[in-house]
Enzyme design. Structure first.
Site, PDB file in Angstrom:
ATOM      1  N   ASP A 115      21.390 -33.568  31.842  1.00 46.56           N
ATOM      2  CA  ASP A 115      22.265 -34.145  30.872  1.00 46.56           C
ATOM      3  C   ASP A 115      21.636 -34.408  29.442  1.00 46.56           C
ATOM      4  O   ASP A 115      20.308 -34.849  29.606  1.00 46.56           O
ATOM      5  CB  ASP A 115      22.771 -35.392  31.424  1.00 46.56           C
ATOM      6  CG  ASP A 115      24.346 -35.242  30.690  1.00 46.56           C
ATOM      7  OD1 ASP A 115      24.604 -34.578  29.752  1.00 46.56           O
ATOM      8  OD2 ASP A 115      25.001 -36.513  30.865  1.00 46.56           O
ATOM      9  N   GLY A 172      23.233 -32.104  24.203  1.00 43.96           N
ATOM     10  CA  GLY A 172      23.926 -32.364  22.826  1.00 43.96           C
ATOM     11  C   GLY A 172      23.358 -33.498  21.993  1.00 43.96           C
ATOM     12  O   GLY A 172      23.235 -33.335  20.817  1.00 43.96           O
ATOM     13  N   ARG A 173      22.964 -34.701  22.732  1.00 41.29           N
ATOM     14  CA  ARG A 173      22.575 -35.628  22.015  1.00 41.29           C
ATOM     15  C   ARG A 173      20.996 -35.337  21.418  1.00 41.29           C
ATOM     16  O   ARG A 173      20.937 -35.883  20.144  1.00 41.29           O
ATOM     17  CB  ARG A 173      22.571 -36.857  22.982  1.00 41.29           C
ATOM     18  CG  ARG A 173      23.836 -37.558  22.780  1.00 41.29           C
ATOM     19  CD  ARG A 173      23.842 -38.524  23.953  1.00 41.29           C
ATOM     20  NE  ARG A 173      24.180 -37.684  25.258  1.00 41.29           N
ATOM     21  CZ  ARG A 173      24.157 -38.348  26.648  1.00 41.29           C
ATOM     22  NH1 ARG A 173      23.767 -39.549  26.728  1.00 41.29           N
ATOM     23  NH2 ARG A 173      24.505 -37.589  27.539  1.00 41.29           N
ATOM     24  N   HIS A 210      20.929 -26.926  23.947  1.00 41.53           N
ATOM     25  CA  HIS A 210      21.095 -26.040  25.106  1.00 41.53           C
ATOM     26  C   HIS A 210      19.811 -25.316  25.175  1.00 41.53           C
ATOM     27  O   HIS A 210      19.396 -24.921  26.441  1.00 41.53           O
ATOM     28  CB  HIS A 210      22.373 -25.303  25.207  1.00 41.53           C
ATOM     29  CG  HIS A 210      23.587 -26.224  25.417  1.00 41.53           C
ATOM     30  ND1 HIS A 210      23.664 -27.437  26.268  1.00 41.53           N
ATOM     31  CD2 HIS A 210      24.799 -26.248  24.700  1.00 41.53           C
ATOM     32  CE1 HIS A 210      24.716 -27.910  26.311  1.00 41.53           C
ATOM     33  NE2 HIS A 210      25.475 -27.308  25.185  1.00 41.53           N
ATOM     34  N   SER A 229      29.260 -27.400  34.693  1.00 40.00           N
ATOM     35  CA  SER A 229      30.419 -28.027  35.849  1.00 40.00           C
ATOM     36  C   SER A 229      31.635 -27.305  35.553  1.00 40.00           C
ATOM     37  O   SER A 229      31.984 -26.895  34.388  1.00 40.00           O
ATOM     38  CB  SER A 229      30.393 -29.342  35.781  1.00 40.00           C
ATOM     39  OG  SER A 229      31.314 -29.927  34.606  1.00 40.00           O
ATOM     40  N   LEU A 254       9.141 -21.735  46.113  1.00 33.99           N
ATOM     41  CA  LEU A 254      10.282 -22.644  45.628  1.00 33.99           C
ATOM     42  C   LEU A 254      11.600 -22.046  45.533  1.00 33.99           C
ATOM     43  O   LEU A 254      11.612 -20.930  45.299  1.00 33.99           O
ATOM     44  CB  LEU A 254       9.881 -23.158  44.186  1.00 33.99           C
ATOM     45  CG  LEU A 254      10.862 -24.054  43.549  1.00 33.99           C
ATOM     46  CD1 LEU A 254      10.945 -25.583  44.070  1.00 33.99           C
ATOM     47  CD2 LEU A 254      10.592 -24.236  42.078  1.00 33.99           C
TER      48      LEU A 254
HETATM   49  C1  IPE Z   1      27.391 -32.887  33.966  1.00 33.80           C
HETATM   50  O1  IPE Z   1      27.238 -33.237  32.644  1.00 33.80           O
HETATM   51  C2  IPE Z   1      27.162 -31.495  34.090  1.00 33.80           C
HETATM   52  C3  IPE Z   1      25.909 -30.946  33.981  1.00 33.80           C
HETATM   53  C4  IPE Z   1      24.981 -31.521  33.536  1.00 33.80           C
HETATM   54  C5  IPE Z   1      26.024 -29.432  33.596  1.00 33.80           C
HETATM   55  P1  IPE Z   1      28.529 -33.670  31.599  1.00 33.80           P
HETATM   56  O2  IPE Z   1      27.823 -34.042  30.284  1.00 33.80           O
HETATM   57  O3  IPE Z   1      29.350 -32.605  31.643  1.00 33.80           O
HETATM   58  O4  IPE Z   1      29.303 -34.820  32.391  1.00 33.80           O
HETATM   59  P2  IPE Z   1      30.064 -36.114  31.745  1.00 33.80           P
HETATM   60  O5  IPE Z   1      30.976 -35.608  30.942  1.00 33.80           O
HETATM   61  O6  IPE Z   1      29.021 -36.891  30.750  1.00 33.80           O
HETATM   62  O7  IPE Z   1      30.364 -36.939  33.224  1.00 33.80           O
HETATM   63  C1  IPE Z   2      24.166 -31.244  29.620  1.00 28.33           C
HETATM   64  O1  IPE Z   2      24.023 -31.641  28.123  1.00 28.33           O
HETATM   65  C2  IPE Z   2      24.226 -29.545  29.440  1.00 28.33           C
HETATM   66  C3  IPE Z   2      25.652 -28.956  29.869  1.00 28.33           C
HETATM   67  C4  IPE Z   2      26.718 -30.024  30.435  1.00 28.33           C
HETATM   68  C5  IPE Z   2      26.054 -27.799  29.740  1.00 28.33           C
HETATM   69  P1  IPE Z   2      25.338 -31.920  27.326  1.00 28.33           P
HETATM   70  O2  IPE Z   2      25.952 -30.714  26.675  1.00 28.33           O
HETATM   71  O3  IPE Z   2      26.444 -32.634  28.278  1.00 28.33           O
HETATM   72  O4  IPE Z   2      24.689 -33.172  26.226  1.00 28.33           O
HETATM   73  P2  IPE Z   2      25.310 -34.297  25.996  1.00 28.33           P
HETATM   74  O5  IPE Z   2      25.834 -35.118  27.230  1.00 28.33           O
HETATM   75  O6  IPE Z   2      26.631 -33.996  25.238  1.00 28.33           O
HETATM   76  O7  IPE Z   2      24.150 -35.069  25.113  1.00 28.33           O
HETATM   77 MG    MG Z   3      26.607 -34.749  29.083  1.00 30.93          MG
END
Ligand code: IPE
Ligand code: IPE
Ligand code: MG
Length: 271
Positions: free
Chosen positions: A31, A34-35, A48, A76, A142
Protein backbone atom coordinates in the site's frame (compact mmCIF):
# COMPACT_ATOMS: atom_id res chain seq x y z
CA UNK A 1 -12.74 -17.42 -7.84
CA UNK A 2 -14.73 -18.87 -10.59
CA UNK A 3 -16.63 -21.70 -8.96
CA UNK A 4 -16.84 -23.51 -12.30
CA UNK A 5 -13.03 -23.75 -12.56
CA UNK A 6 -11.76 -27.20 -13.50
CA UNK A 7 -10.29 -27.97 -10.09
CA UNK A 8 -13.69 -27.56 -8.58
CA UNK A 9 -15.75 -29.83 -10.81
CA UNK A 10 -18.33 -31.82 -8.91
CA UNK A 11 -16.96 -35.03 -7.50
CA UNK A 12 -13.43 -33.75 -7.73
CA UNK A 13 -12.89 -33.62 -3.98
CA UNK A 14 -9.86 -31.60 -2.94
CA UNK A 15 -6.94 -33.71 -1.83
CA UNK A 16 -5.64 -33.35 1.71
CA UNK A 17 -2.80 -30.90 1.91
CA UNK A 18 0.46 -32.79 1.67
CA UNK A 19 3.99 -32.06 0.51
CA UNK A 20 3.63 -28.40 1.37
CA UNK A 21 6.59 -26.07 1.32
CA UNK A 22 7.19 -25.52 5.02
CA UNK A 23 9.46 -22.54 4.63
CA UNK A 24 8.10 -19.17 5.68
CA UNK A 25 4.98 -17.79 4.00
CA UNK A 26 5.11 -14.00 3.94
CA UNK A 27 2.21 -11.93 2.66
CA UNK A 28 2.37 -8.23 1.85
CA UNK A 29 -0.37 -5.64 1.45
CA UNK A 30 1.55 -3.34 -0.86
CA UNK A 31 0.00 0.00 0.00
CA UNK A 32 0.98 3.64 -0.50
CA UNK A 33 1.72 3.92 -4.23
CA UNK A 34 -0.69 6.84 -4.66
CA UNK A 35 0.74 8.77 -1.72
CA UNK A 36 4.28 8.12 -2.94
CA UNK A 37 3.37 9.70 -6.30
CA UNK A 38 1.46 12.58 -4.72
CA UNK A 39 4.46 13.52 -2.56
CA UNK A 40 6.44 13.93 -5.78
CA UNK A 41 3.72 15.76 -7.71
CA UNK A 42 3.36 12.77 -10.05
CA UNK A 43 0.24 10.99 -11.34
CA UNK A 44 -0.89 7.97 -9.30
CA UNK A 45 0.13 5.56 -12.05
CA UNK A 46 3.76 6.69 -11.61
CA UNK A 47 3.43 5.39 -8.04
CA UNK A 48 2.12 2.08 -9.33
CA UNK A 49 5.02 1.82 -11.78
CA UNK A 50 7.47 2.44 -8.93
CA UNK A 51 5.48 -0.14 -6.95
CA UNK A 52 6.09 -2.72 -9.68
CA UNK A 53 9.83 -2.11 -9.39
CA UNK A 54 9.53 -2.64 -5.65
CA UNK A 55 7.87 -6.02 -6.28
CA UNK A 56 10.86 -7.07 -8.33
CA UNK A 57 13.29 -5.85 -5.63
CA UNK A 58 11.40 -7.52 -2.81
CA UNK A 59 11.04 -10.78 -4.76
CA UNK A 60 14.83 -10.88 -5.12
CA UNK A 61 15.20 -10.12 -1.42
CA UNK A 62 12.68 -12.80 -0.42
CA UNK A 63 14.56 -15.38 -2.48
CA UNK A 64 17.89 -14.34 -0.95
CA UNK A 65 16.42 -14.45 2.56
CA UNK A 66 15.10 -17.99 2.07
CA UNK A 67 11.37 -17.24 2.17
CA UNK A 68 9.37 -20.09 0.59
CA UNK A 69 6.15 -18.32 -0.43
CA UNK A 70 5.49 -14.64 -0.97
CA UNK A 71 1.89 -13.55 -1.58
CA UNK A 72 1.47 -9.93 -2.59
CA UNK A 73 -1.79 -8.00 -2.79
CA UNK A 74 -1.74 -6.12 -6.09
CA UNK A 75 -5.42 -5.41 -6.83
CA UNK A 76 -8.39 -6.01 -4.59
CA UNK A 77 -11.90 -6.72 -5.78
CA UNK A 78 -12.84 -3.41 -4.20
CA UNK A 79 -10.23 -1.60 -6.30
CA UNK A 80 -12.62 -1.80 -9.30
CA UNK A 81 -14.26 1.22 -7.70
CA UNK A 82 -11.28 3.37 -8.67
CA UNK A 83 -11.36 5.69 -11.72
CA UNK A 84 -11.45 3.74 -14.96
CA UNK A 85 -8.21 5.37 -16.16
CA UNK A 86 -6.32 4.15 -13.08
CA UNK A 87 -7.80 0.65 -13.34
CA UNK A 88 -6.97 0.27 -17.02
CA UNK A 89 -3.44 1.61 -16.49
CA UNK A 90 -3.00 -0.95 -13.69
CA UNK A 91 -4.17 -3.81 -15.93
CA UNK A 92 -1.62 -2.79 -18.57
CA UNK A 93 1.05 -2.55 -15.89
CA UNK A 94 0.29 -6.07 -14.60
CA UNK A 95 0.55 -7.39 -18.14
CA UNK A 96 3.86 -5.64 -18.71
CA UNK A 97 5.16 -6.83 -15.35
CA UNK A 98 4.41 -10.48 -16.17
CA UNK A 99 6.09 -10.13 -19.57
CA UNK A 100 9.21 -8.55 -18.06
CA UNK A 101 9.46 -10.84 -15.10
CA UNK A 102 9.01 -14.23 -16.69
CA UNK A 103 12.59 -14.52 -17.90
CA UNK A 104 13.93 -13.39 -14.55
CA UNK A 105 11.66 -15.80 -12.70
CA UNK A 106 12.95 -18.69 -14.76
CA UNK A 107 16.55 -17.64 -14.25
CA UNK A 108 16.07 -17.23 -10.50
CA UNK A 109 13.92 -20.30 -9.84
CA UNK A 110 10.76 -18.35 -9.04
CA UNK A 111 7.35 -19.94 -9.59
CA UNK A 112 4.80 -17.28 -10.39
CA UNK A 113 1.10 -17.68 -9.85
CA UNK A 114 -1.92 -15.46 -9.58
CA UNK A 115 -4.78 -15.83 -7.14
CA UNK A 116 -8.20 -14.21 -7.33
CA UNK A 117 -10.96 -14.03 -9.91
CA UNK A 118 -10.10 -14.11 -13.58
CA UNK A 119 -13.47 -13.66 -15.21
CA UNK A 120 -13.40 -9.86 -14.87
CA UNK A 121 -9.80 -9.39 -16.05
CA UNK A 122 -9.13 -8.52 -19.69
CA UNK A 123 -8.51 -11.64 -21.83
CA UNK A 124 -5.04 -10.49 -22.90
CA UNK A 125 -4.06 -10.33 -19.23
CA UNK A 126 -5.55 -13.74 -18.42
CA UNK A 127 -3.56 -15.20 -21.35
CA UNK A 128 -0.33 -13.71 -20.00
CA UNK A 129 -1.11 -14.99 -16.50
CA UNK A 130 -1.73 -18.52 -17.78
CA UNK A 131 1.44 -18.41 -19.84
CA UNK A 132 3.60 -17.21 -16.90
CA UNK A 133 2.15 -19.86 -14.64
CA UNK A 134 2.72 -22.59 -17.19
CA UNK A 135 6.30 -21.59 -17.95
CA UNK A 136 7.40 -21.21 -14.32
CA UNK A 137 5.37 -24.04 -12.77
CA UNK A 138 8.37 -26.28 -11.96
CA UNK A 139 10.43 -23.59 -10.24
CA UNK A 140 10.94 -24.21 -6.54
CA UNK A 141 13.21 -21.60 -5.04
CA UNK A 142 10.44 -19.13 -4.28
CA UNK A 143 6.72 -19.21 -4.94
CA UNK A 144 5.54 -15.71 -5.80
CA UNK A 145 1.75 -15.38 -5.70
CA UNK A 146 0.17 -12.19 -6.94
CA UNK A 147 -3.37 -11.46 -5.73
CA UNK A 148 -5.38 -9.82 -8.54
CA UNK A 149 -9.10 -9.09 -8.28
CA UNK A 150 -8.87 -10.81 -4.94
CA UNK A 151 -11.34 -10.65 -2.06
CA UNK A 152 -10.92 -12.94 0.90
CA UNK A 153 -14.59 -12.77 1.84
CA UNK A 154 -15.61 -13.65 -1.72
CA UNK A 155 -13.22 -16.65 -1.63
CA UNK A 156 -14.72 -17.86 1.62
CA UNK A 157 -18.25 -17.51 0.27
CA UNK A 158 -17.26 -19.34 -2.94
CA UNK A 159 -15.71 -22.18 -0.91
CA UNK A 160 -18.80 -22.38 1.29
CA UNK A 161 -21.02 -22.62 -1.80
CA UNK A 162 -18.83 -25.36 -3.17
CA UNK A 163 -18.90 -27.25 0.11
CA UNK A 164 -22.69 -27.04 0.10
CA UNK A 165 -22.82 -28.61 -3.39
CA UNK A 166 -20.37 -31.33 -2.48
CA UNK A 167 -22.06 -32.31 0.76
CA UNK A 168 -24.32 -34.73 -1.13
CA UNK A 169 -21.23 -36.49 -2.46
CA UNK A 170 -19.93 -37.19 1.00
CA UNK A 171 -17.87 -34.09 1.51
CA UNK A 172 -17.42 -33.62 5.21
CA UNK A 173 -16.87 -30.02 6.20
CA UNK A 174 -14.25 -29.43 8.81
CA UNK A 175 -11.38 -27.00 9.12
CA UNK A 176 -8.94 -29.00 7.00
CA UNK A 177 -11.36 -29.93 4.24
CA UNK A 178 -12.69 -26.39 4.07
CA UNK A 179 -9.16 -25.04 3.88
CA UNK A 180 -8.41 -27.43 1.01
CA UNK A 181 -11.46 -26.18 -0.83
CA UNK A 182 -10.45 -22.61 -0.30
CA UNK A 183 -6.93 -23.30 -1.53
CA UNK A 184 -8.22 -25.19 -4.56
CA UNK A 185 -10.30 -22.17 -5.51
CA UNK A 186 -7.04 -20.27 -5.56
CA UNK A 187 -5.56 -23.12 -7.63
CA UNK A 188 -2.97 -23.72 -4.94
CA UNK A 189 -2.26 -25.54 -1.72
CA UNK A 190 -0.03 -23.39 0.43
CA UNK A 191 0.49 -23.19 4.16
CA UNK A 192 -1.08 -20.46 6.26
CA UNK A 193 0.55 -17.05 6.30
CA UNK A 194 3.31 -16.76 8.91
CA UNK A 195 3.98 -13.07 8.60
CA UNK A 196 1.70 -10.39 7.15
CA UNK A 197 3.25 -7.04 6.32
CA UNK A 198 1.32 -3.89 5.43
CA UNK A 199 3.11 -0.81 4.22
CA UNK A 200 2.09 2.88 4.28
CA UNK A 201 0.98 3.10 7.90
CA UNK A 202 -2.57 1.80 7.45
CA UNK A 203 -3.57 -0.61 10.21
CA UNK A 204 -6.14 -2.83 8.52
CA UNK A 205 -6.45 -6.01 6.47
CA UNK A 206 -8.67 -4.68 3.66
CA UNK A 207 -10.14 -8.15 2.97
CA UNK A 208 -6.81 -9.90 2.40
CA UNK A 209 -6.41 -13.61 3.32
CA UNK A 210 -8.61 -13.46 6.38
CA UNK A 211 -8.73 -17.24 6.81
CA UNK A 212 -5.07 -17.85 5.97
CA UNK A 213 -3.94 -15.14 8.40
CA UNK A 214 -5.78 -16.57 11.40
CA UNK A 215 -2.49 -16.93 13.29
CA UNK A 216 -0.23 -14.75 11.17
CA UNK A 217 2.07 -12.33 12.91
CA UNK A 218 1.15 -8.80 11.83
CA UNK A 219 3.76 -6.21 10.96
CA UNK A 220 2.86 -2.65 10.02
CA UNK A 221 5.31 -0.10 8.70
CA UNK A 222 4.88 3.51 7.62
CA UNK A 223 7.24 3.00 4.66
CA UNK A 224 5.34 3.56 1.39
CA UNK A 225 5.39 0.49 -0.87
CA UNK A 226 7.59 1.99 -3.66
CA UNK A 227 10.24 2.74 -1.00
CA UNK A 228 10.17 -0.76 0.50
CA UNK A 229 13.55 -2.48 0.21
CA UNK A 230 15.42 -5.58 1.31
CA UNK A 231 16.43 -3.88 4.57
CA UNK A 232 12.74 -3.34 5.43
CA UNK A 233 11.93 -6.97 4.72
CA UNK A 234 14.88 -8.04 6.88
CA UNK A 235 13.64 -5.79 9.69
CA UNK A 236 10.21 -7.39 9.49
CA UNK A 237 11.76 -10.87 9.58
CA UNK A 238 13.90 -9.91 12.59
CA UNK A 239 10.81 -8.71 14.38
CA UNK A 240 9.01 -11.93 13.40
CA UNK A 241 11.83 -14.03 14.84
CA UNK A 242 11.35 -12.28 18.19
CA UNK A 243 7.63 -13.03 18.28
CA UNK A 244 6.29 -15.86 20.36
CA UNK A 245 3.70 -17.86 18.38
CA UNK A 246 1.48 -19.77 20.75
CA UNK A 247 -1.63 -20.63 18.70
CA UNK A 248 -3.73 -20.34 21.82
CA UNK A 249 -1.65 -22.85 23.78
CA UNK A 250 0.77 -22.34 26.64
CA UNK A 251 4.50 -22.62 26.18
CA UNK A 252 6.49 -25.11 28.28
CA UNK A 253 8.12 -22.37 30.26
CA UNK A 254 4.76 -20.81 30.83
CA UNK A 255 3.45 -24.23 31.92
CA UNK A 256 6.12 -24.46 34.62
CA UNK A 257 5.25 -20.99 35.82
CA UNK A 258 1.58 -21.92 35.78
CA UNK A 259 2.22 -24.94 38.01
CA UNK A 260 3.93 -22.70 40.55
CA UNK A 261 1.02 -20.38 40.67
CA UNK A 262 -1.68 -23.03 40.94
CA UNK A 263 -1.98 -22.49 44.63
CA UNK A 264 -2.29 -18.74 44.16
CA UNK A 265 -4.99 -19.28 41.51
CA UNK A 266 -6.98 -21.49 43.84
CA UNK A 267 -6.75 -18.81 46.46
CA UNK A 268 -7.86 -16.07 44.04
CA UNK A 269 -10.82 -18.15 42.88
CA UNK A 270 -11.64 -19.08 46.45
CA UNK A 271 -11.42 -22.88 45.72
C1 IPE B 1 -5.47 -2.76 -0.30
O1 IPE B 1 -5.15 -1.43 -0.40
C2 IPE B 1 -5.37 -3.41 -1.63
C3 IPE B 1 -4.02 -3.49 -2.20
C4 IPE B 1 -2.91 -3.13 -1.62
C5 IPE B 1 -3.96 -4.04 -3.52
P1 IPE B 1 -6.28 -0.28 -0.54
O2 IPE B 1 -5.54 0.99 -0.64
O3 IPE B 1 -7.19 -0.62 -1.66
O4 IPE B 1 -7.06 -0.44 0.83
P2 IPE B 1 -7.90 0.61 1.66
O5 IPE B 1 -8.94 1.17 0.73
O6 IPE B 1 -6.96 1.67 2.12
O7 IPE B 1 -8.46 -0.18 2.80
C1 IPE C 1 -1.68 0.25 -3.42
O1 IPE C 1 -1.44 1.61 -3.44
C2 IPE C 1 -1.85 -0.30 -4.80
C3 IPE C 1 -3.25 -0.65 -5.14
C4 IPE C 1 -4.24 -0.69 -4.31
C5 IPE C 1 -3.51 -0.99 -6.53
P1 IPE C 1 -2.63 2.67 -3.42
O2 IPE C 1 -2.99 3.00 -4.81
O3 IPE C 1 -3.73 2.19 -2.56
O4 IPE C 1 -1.91 3.90 -2.74
P2 IPE C 1 -2.54 4.94 -1.71
O5 IPE C 1 -3.12 4.16 -0.58
O6 IPE C 1 -3.58 5.71 -2.47
O7 IPE C 1 -1.39 5.78 -1.30
MG1 MG D 1 -4.14 2.38 -0.58
Amino acid sequence: MDSSSSEMEHGNLPQPISGLDHRLHVAIIMDGNGRWAKKRGLPRIAGHRAGAHAVRRVTDAARELGIGTLTVFAFSSDNWQRPVTEVSALMRLFHRYLRWEMGRCLKDGVRLSVIGRRDRLPQWLVKEIEHSEEVTRHEKRLHLRVALDYSSRDSIVAAARQAQHMKDEGFDIDRDSFQSLLSALNRDQVKDVDLLIRTSGELRLSDFMLWECAYAELYFTSVLWPDFKKEHLSEALDEYSRRDRRYGAVKETALAAAAETQAETAEVLGD
